[in-house]
Design an enzyme around this catalytic site. Structure first.
Site, PDB file in Angstrom:
ATOM      1  N   LYS A 119       0.628  -1.207  -0.123  1.00 16.50           N
ATOM      2  CA  LYS A 119      -0.118   0.189   0.000  1.00 16.50           C
ATOM      3  C   LYS A 119       0.975   1.119  -0.064  1.00 16.50           C
ATOM      4  O   LYS A 119       2.039   1.220   0.448  1.00 16.50           O
ATOM      5  CB  LYS A 119      -0.774   0.007   1.049  1.00 16.50           C
TER       6      LYS A 119
HETATM    7  N1  GLU Z   1      -7.091   0.039  -3.341  1.00 19.33           N
HETATM    8  C1  GLU Z   1      -7.913  -1.234  -3.614  1.00 19.33           C
HETATM    9  C2  GLU Z   1      -7.941  -2.082  -2.436  1.00 19.33           C
HETATM   10  O1  GLU Z   1      -7.877  -1.619  -1.385  1.00 19.33           O
HETATM   11  C3  GLU Z   1      -7.468  -1.913  -4.808  1.00 19.33           C
HETATM   12  C4  GLU Z   1      -6.131  -2.411  -4.893  1.00 19.33           C
HETATM   13  C5  GLU Z   1      -5.586  -2.838  -6.388  1.00 19.33           C
HETATM   14  O2  GLU Z   1      -6.260  -3.015  -7.114  1.00 19.33           O
HETATM   15  O3  GLU Z   1      -4.266  -3.060  -6.307  1.00 19.33           O
HETATM   16  O4  GLU Z   1      -8.229  -3.429  -2.480  1.00 19.33           O
END
Ligand code: GLU
Length: 431
Positions: A119
């Site tokens: 993240k």
């Molecule tokens: N931000 C989204 C999540 O928390 C998508 C993450 C992604 O597609 O890599 O799952």
């Protein structure tokens, strides 16, 4: 090796404000106990593999230089490259990013896509930045985290207050700096279609939430048709799941966003509400609906309650006022461990975030596959595959929930953590 559990695990006291990382660690501990994981394995998979803090100086339109702080955390890459979104929000903190990265690890394992968890985030308020300032911020942040990125290493995506345009700038910056300008689409997902995005990616999180709700309704014998739904947060995930439920004749009686909420006991006209939000930037002031405060909205009697905004929406303070059959966590971490206990005691069926909102990363995986194979699918292929993944994952989590008589959150964590532990064990330790 000793298992340094107490070092980072905070004791949760009643009504204490919840730090997302302490919640993530707490839920990990509960699942690790239940799986009987060895202390060695726990210490290998609970902490982030890499944590990077970057300085992001940005020249504002006024000529002044403002320094922002950004992060990228790779929690675990044992099953594949780190995968997870980038959040641009004033409340971003390193601990929050560490928690969100950890949840991505379990999430990708639960839907069984070959990714790890990561993240990123920048402490900023994009609503106060011009488009040119936002572009410079996104590009400078990408340059900062460049050593971690790559289609086989770490693949960002959109998250709160980031979007396909920002992904296009990130992809362009990476391509310019690492590949002499030749496009490397597989380095980010959630891109616009024009730069190698996938059809269906924008709606994927909301659509995945919808499939989970359908499965939960079937399990509980609650018909979707005629059910009442409340949606907290009307962003990408919340608005899509609201419109899918509306088109399946669930009455969406209340929704809100960061500026306020609207309530109509007979059901809101969701297509019109989406146009109103598009035009005015908020659901507030929607004609024919009454204003409603968040605390009041969370206490409305309904069948399906969807927290689709940020962490800590349902806590030990307000969980006892919740009157719903199903809580579907479209957001990451919206229900605290204390609230989990209260909801369970009141017979609420919870679809945990790491399962419920995994449709986004699932279609991110499809996007990455299409980028790597240079061959693109149509919308039916994407939607059908997404539906199959969500139904299978829901059934697997539900199976653990019923067989082991554990909560749905614990069942999901057991599934995700056991897959990560298995890949870690078979790979062994280097050197
Ligand atoms: N931000 C989204 C999540 O928390 C998508 C993450 C992604 O597609 O890599 O799952």
């Amino acid at each position: 090796m000793n298992y340094p559990l107490s070092a980072e695990t905070l004791t949760l006291t009643a009504h204490a404000p919840q730090d997302a990382y302490s919640v993530a660690l707490k839920n990990f501990d509960i699942a690790a106990e239940s799986l009987n994981l060895s202390p060695d394995m726990r210490s290998q998979i609970m902490y982030p593999e890499r944590v990077l803090t970057v300085n992001v100086p940005v020249r504002m339109d006024s000529g002044k230089i403002v320094r922002f702080e950004g992060y990228r955390v790779q929690h675990n890459t044992s099953r594949g490259p780190a995968k997870g979104g980038i959040r641009f929000h004033p409340d971003v903190s390193l601990n929050e990013v560490k928690a969100l990265a950890m949840w991505m690890t379990w999430k990708t394992a639960i839907v069984n896509v070959p990714f790890g968890g990561g993240k990123g985030g920048v402490i900023c308020n994009p609503k106060e930045l011009s488009q040119t300032e936002l572009e410079r911020l996104a590009r400078r942040y990408t340059a900062g985290i460049l050593p971690l990125l790559g289609p086989a290493r770490d693949i960002p995506a959109p998250d709160v207050y980031t979007n396909p345009q920002i992904m296009a700038w990130m992809m362009d910056t990476y391509s310019m700096m690492k590949a002499d300008g030749y496009p490397v689409p597989g380095v980010v997902t959630g891109k616009p279609l024009a730069t190698g995005g996938s059809v269906g990616r924008n709606e994927a999180t909301g659509r995945g939430v919808f499939h989970c709700i359908e499965s939960a309704c079937e399990h509980l014998h609650v018909p979707v048709k005629g059910s009442k739904t409340v949606v907290q947060g009307f962003g990408n995930a919340g608005s899509v799941v609201a419109s899918l439920l509306d088109s399946h004749q669930s009455l969406v009686i209340a929704v809100n966003d960061s500026r306020g909420g609207v309530y109509r006991p007979d059901g809101l006209d969701i297509p019109k509400l989406m146009m109103h939000k598009e035009r005015t930037g908020s659901v507030v002031g929607f004609p024919g609906a009454d204003p409603i405060a968040q605390e009041e909205m969370l206490a409305l009697e309904c069948d399906i309650l969807i927290p689709a905004a940020l962490e800590n929406a349902i806590t030990g303070e307000n969980a006892h006022r919740v009157r719903t059959r199903i809580v579907a966590e479209a957001a990451n971490g919206p229900v605290t461990p204390e609230a989990d206990g209260i909801l369970a005691a009141n017979g609420v069926f919870l679809i945990p975030d790491v399962l419920c909102n995994a449709g986004g990363v699932t279609v991110s995986y499809f996007e990455w596959c299409q980028n790597e194979q240079h061959f693109y699918w149509d919308i039916h292929e994407v939607e059908n595959r997404l539906e199959r993944v969500m139904q299978r994952s829901f059934a697997e989590v539900l199976g653990i929930h019923t067989d082991r008589k554990v909560s749905m959150r614990l069942a999901a964590n057991i599934l995700g953590i056991s897959r990560v532990a298995e890949s870690t064990a078979v790979r062994g330790l280097f050197p």
